[in-house]
Every structure is written in structure tokens, then in C-alpha cells.
Design a protein around this motif. Structure first.
Motif, PDB file in Angstrom:
ATOM      1  N   ARG A   1       0.841  -1.204   0.000  1.00 50.83           N
ATOM      2  CA  ARG A   1       0.000   0.000   0.000  1.00 50.83           C
ATOM      3  C   ARG A   1       0.871   1.247   0.000  1.00 50.83           C
ATOM      4  O   ARG A   1       1.896   1.277   0.682  1.00 50.83           O
ATOM      5  CB  ARG A   1      -0.886   0.014   1.248  1.00 50.83           C
ATOM      6  CG  ARG A   1      -1.998  -1.018   1.216  1.00 50.83           C
ATOM      7  CD  ARG A   1      -2.954  -0.704   2.355  1.00 50.83           C
ATOM      8  NE  ARG A   1      -4.023  -1.652   2.463  1.00 50.83           N
ATOM      9  CZ  ARG A   1      -4.920  -1.618   3.459  1.00 50.83           C
ATOM     10  NH1 ARG A   1      -4.825  -0.689   4.401  1.00 50.83           N
ATOM     11  NH2 ARG A   1      -5.889  -2.494   3.503  1.00 50.83           N
TER      12      ARG A   1
ATOM     13  N   GLU B   1      -0.164   3.856   1.288  1.00 46.67           N
ATOM     14  CA  GLU B   1      -0.602   4.360   2.606  1.00 46.67           C
ATOM     15  C   GLU B   1      -1.199   5.756   2.545  1.00 46.67           C
ATOM     16  O   GLU B   1      -2.266   6.001   3.076  1.00 46.67           O
ATOM     17  CB  GLU B   1       0.510   4.316   3.674  1.00 46.67           C
ATOM     18  CG  GLU B   1       1.279   2.999   3.769  1.00 46.67           C
ATOM     19  CD  GLU B   1       0.439   1.793   4.215  1.00 46.67           C
ATOM     20  OE1 GLU B   1      -0.762   1.952   4.473  1.00 46.67           O
ATOM     21  OE2 GLU B   1       1.006   0.688   4.273  1.00 46.67           O
TER      22      GLU B   1
ATOM     23  N   ILE C   1      -7.691   2.574  12.043  1.00 46.45           N
ATOM     24  CA  ILE C   1      -8.247   2.264  13.362  1.00 46.45           C
ATOM     25  C   ILE C   1      -7.132   2.448  14.395  1.00 46.45           C
ATOM     26  O   ILE C   1      -6.124   1.734  14.349  1.00 46.45           O
ATOM     27  CB  ILE C   1      -8.776   0.810  13.419  1.00 46.45           C
ATOM     28  CG1 ILE C   1      -9.803   0.566  12.301  1.00 46.45           C
ATOM     29  CG2 ILE C   1      -9.377   0.508  14.795  1.00 46.45           C
ATOM     30  CD1 ILE C   1     -10.289  -0.884  12.195  1.00 46.45           C
TER      31      ILE C   1
HETATM   32  N1  5AD Z   1      -5.536   0.824  11.133  1.00 47.27           N
HETATM   33  C1  5AD Z   1      -5.888   0.390   9.892  1.00 47.27           C
HETATM   34  N2  5AD Z   1      -5.033  -0.152   9.025  1.00 47.27           N
HETATM   35  C2  5AD Z   1      -3.752  -0.299   9.415  1.00 47.27           C
HETATM   36  N3  5AD Z   1      -2.692  -0.787   8.766  1.00 47.27           N
HETATM   37  C3  5AD Z   1      -1.624  -0.721   9.588  1.00 47.27           C
HETATM   38  N4  5AD Z   1      -1.979  -0.182  10.773  1.00 47.27           N
HETATM   39  C4  5AD Z   1      -3.305   0.104  10.683  1.00 47.27           C
HETATM   40  C5  5AD Z   1      -4.263   0.686  11.568  1.00 47.27           C
HETATM   41  N5  5AD Z   1      -3.916   1.105  12.800  1.00 47.27           N
HETATM   42  C6  5AD Z   1      -2.722  -1.204   7.355  1.00 47.27           C
HETATM   43  C7  5AD Z   1      -1.653  -0.511   6.523  1.00 47.27           C
HETATM   44  C8  5AD Z   1      -0.821  -1.664   6.004  1.00 47.27           C
HETATM   45  C9  5AD Z   1      -1.774  -2.822   6.059  1.00 47.27           C
HETATM   46  C10 5AD Z   1      -1.144  -4.178   6.091  1.00 47.27           C
HETATM   47  O1  5AD Z   1      -2.501  -2.585   7.246  1.00 47.27           O
HETATM   48  O2  5AD Z   1      -2.274   0.173   5.447  1.00 47.27           O
HETATM   49  O3  5AD Z   1      -0.325  -1.470   4.697  1.00 47.27           O
END
Ligand code: 5AD
Ligand code: FES
Length: 352
Positions: free
Chosen positions: A160, A162, A232
């Protein structure tokens, strides 16, 4: 507003400004139209099928320190684990028995798994189960390593982006570099992987402009897969006090992704299922067409806690398989246990 939605539906394209306008002015009536358009686009490209991927979270050890992530290096409270190559193969065996034909191997950025170890795992899986696709989700490596993993038989790679907003990216990733991230995605594509990009919705300080930037970035990259989920907050991270993303906002982003990259594979993410009991079903109804049930051994599931209250941490692989199928059917869709390559890759006939 309606003319913009029609343009999006008919041309699978909007400018960034047009997307921002929609995001800032979308009322419930127009949101319904957006969702109708994304659903019908999904039906046109993929029918009512939902592809299943078996997810194996093989290590929660990570050298990076992303501010949002529960398994960041600075979180001393994580009970860290690594699955051995044999344990990973065993997960695949169980997955294969349950009918899965794609395995997603995901981990933190853990260099204990050297190129040699990873190619060994990939070769072994392909030798035992020649008809499966292997998806890697292991973070950033060198071009040479990416190339050798591909040569060993890896088919797809999830990384991702991100957030496509440089200043947000830099704030959230103190140990990482935005340009490097984007370069990794381009390199993966060049090598021939089916590539997955994607972003989180509801990051602190994220604006409509930022989200429109994410969508435009996807339109430009044209990835095979697009992972979008709500952010989250996790209690053991610097972002613990944040509000996080909502199901509604994420649904809008999923619908846009389906319309802008109509032939993409779009997962209904576990994060959606975590925020709302019907989150994944809702995602399927606005254009998502992939689910990734968990195949990790139950002993380690709860330890792979990227965010709080993650679902399915107590369930056997077989239980998730059944649960998900029931959910897919109840939402009006059908399970497809095939490899589920992206239409894009099928059209260009890359190793498929
Ligand atoms: N909340 C939601 N998604 C998350 N990821 C990592 N931490 C969180 C979080 N706190 C997602 C990121 C990563 C994927 C494996 O999980 O986008 O690329
Ligand atoms: Fe795991 Fe429903 S998908 S229990």
C-alpha cells in the motif's frame, strides 16, 4: 453533481478538482447513485463473484515504526513471533485443503527472512501446489530481491502507498521515505508482478484533497489490486487518541476506486469488518470483490494486531472459510475459489 457522477461512470475518469468537489458535496441521494454506479461497474467487469485469498501473517517483527501501526518497532508490548518456513508451508497445506488457490504471505519488515529463505518458501509452495498464486506483502526490499522472489515464483505483491500526500506520509513514517515507496511500486510493476497499492481512510489531518490525491495516484498507477481500509487507532501507538476512519467514508473511497480502476481487484478488508459487523458485506455491495480470510495458526493470530479489536483472532481457518462464504452469499454474491488473477494481467497474459 449528477453530471460528474455520470462522467465518472461513463469515462472512469475525473480530475482531482472534480473528485474534491464530489467528496465535499456528496449528500445521501447522490451517494446512493455513486454506489449504484460502482456496483454495476463491478458486475460488468467481474460479475457477482468474490475471490478468496488465504492470508498467512507469518511474522509480526518489524523494523519500521509507522505511527499508526500496532506492530511498529517501538511497541515493546507486542509478543513477537516468527513462523518457520515449515510452519508457513503447513498453513498453505491447510489452506489448499480448504480450497484456497491464492496465498497471501504477509509480515512486518523482517529481514530475518532473507532472499534465500523467502525463495525457498516460494519454491516449495509452488512445487507442492502448482496451481496456486502467491502474493507477497512483506514491505520494501531492493529491486534485486524483488526480482529474485518473482523468478522463484511469486506472482503478486501488495504494498500500500498508505497515503499519496508527501507531508502526511513523512509525518506518519519517521523511518521511511515517500519517494522510495513509490519507486518500489513502480519497480514491482516493471518486474511483472500483479501489484497492489492502496491507502487508509481517516488518518489524522487527512483532508478531502489528500483523499482525492490518493484516488488520482491509483488512477495513474493502474494497479491490479487496491487495498483500502479505515484507519483504526491502536492503544500502544502515538496515534492512540485519534478519531480514526469511518465505514461510510471508506465505502465512498471503495466506490471511487472501482469506478476509476474498473478492472481492479478490490478487497473488502478485515478493518471494515472490525469497525462494523456487516462492514465487509457493505464493501462488497459498493464494488469490492475480494476477501482475505485468515489462515494463520490460531496461536499467533492475536499477536498480529495492526489495529485494535481485530476480528477473527480466535477462529480456526475452517471457521473463517465458512463464515465468510455465508456472508458473501447473504450479501447476494458467490464465492470463486480460483486463482482470481486480475483482468488487467489476464489481458496482458503475464505468466497466467
Ligand atoms: N488501522 C488500519 N489499518 C492499518 N494498517 C496498519 N496499521 C493500521 C491501523 N492502525 C494497514 C496498513 C498496512 C496494512 C497491512 O494494514 O495500510 O499497509
Ligand atoms: Fe473469520 Fe468470519 S471471517 S470468523
Amino acid at each position: 453533481m449528477l453530471d460528474l457522477l455520470d462522467k465518472l461512470y461513463e469515462q472512469n475518469y475525473l480530475t482531482k478538482e472534480e473528485i474534491v468537489y464530489i467528496l465535499k458535496n456528496l449528500d445521501d441521494a447522490h451517494k446512493k447513485i455513486l454506489f449504484d454506479y460502482s456496483h454495476s461497474t463491478r458486475l460488468k467487469y467481474y460479475g457477482n463473484k468474490v475471490f478468496m485469498r488465504g492470508l498467512i501473517e507469518f511474522s509480526n517483527i518489524c523494523k519500521q515504526d509507522c505511527l499508526y501501526c500496532g506492530i511498529r518497532a517501538s511497541n515493546r508490548k507486542v509478543d513477537r513471533y516468527r513462523l518457520t518456513p515449515d510452519e508457513i508451508i503447513e498453513c498453505c497445506r491447510e489452506g489448499y485443503r480448504l480450497g484456497y488457490r491464492t496465498f497471501v504471505l504477509q509480515s512486518g519488515e523482517d529481514f530475518w527472512y532473507t532472499e534465500e529463505i523467502l525463495t525457498g518458501i516460494i519454491r516449495k509452495i509452488k512445487e507442492l501446489f502448482p496451481d496456486v498464486a502467491i502474493t507477497l506483502s512483506i514491505g520494501e526490499r531492493s529491486e534485486e530481491v524483488y526480482r529474485n522472489l518473482f523468478e522463484a515464483g511469486a506472482d503478486r505483491f501488495l504494498l500500500r502507498h498508505e497515503t499519496a500526500s508527501r507531508h502526511l506520509y513523512e509525518k506518519l513514517h519517521p523511518t521511511m521515505n515517500f519517494d522510495n515507496r513509490i519507486n518500489c511500486l513502480k519497480t514491482l510493476k516493471k518486474i511483472g508482478y500483479q501489484v497492489g497499492a492502496g491507502f487508509m481512510v481517516g488518518l489524522p489531518e487527512q483532508t478531502a484533497e489528500d483523499l482525492a490525491g490518493d484516488l488520482c495516484f491509483l488512477k495513474e498507477l493502474e494497479p491490479d489490486m487496491i487495498g483500502i481500509g479505515p484507519f483504526i487507532p491502536h492503544r500502544e501507538t502515538p496515534l492512540k487518541g485519534s478519531k480514526g476512519g469511518t465505514v461510510e467514508d471508506t465505502l465512498v473511497m471503495l466506490a471511487f476506486a472501482r469506478l476509476l480502476v474498473p478492472d481492479c481487484l478490490l478487497p473488502a478488508t478485515t478493518a471494515m469488518g472490525t469497525l462494523h459487523p456487516k462492514g465487509r458485506e457493505l464493501a462488497l455491495k459498493v464494488g469490492a470483490n475480494v476477501v482475505m480470510p485468515n489462515l494463520s495458526p490460531t496461536a499467533v493470530r492475536a499477536k498480529y494486531e495492526l489495529y485494535e479489536n481485530k476480528i477473527c483472532t480466535g477462529d480456526e481457518a475452517a471457521h473463517c472459510r465458512q463464515c465468510i462464504e455465508r456472508r458473501i452469499n447473504s450479501a447476494g454474491f458467490e464465492v470463486d475459489m480460483g486463482r482470481g488473477d486480475s483482468l488487467k494481467s489476464r489481458n496482458s497474459m503475464q505468466r497466467v
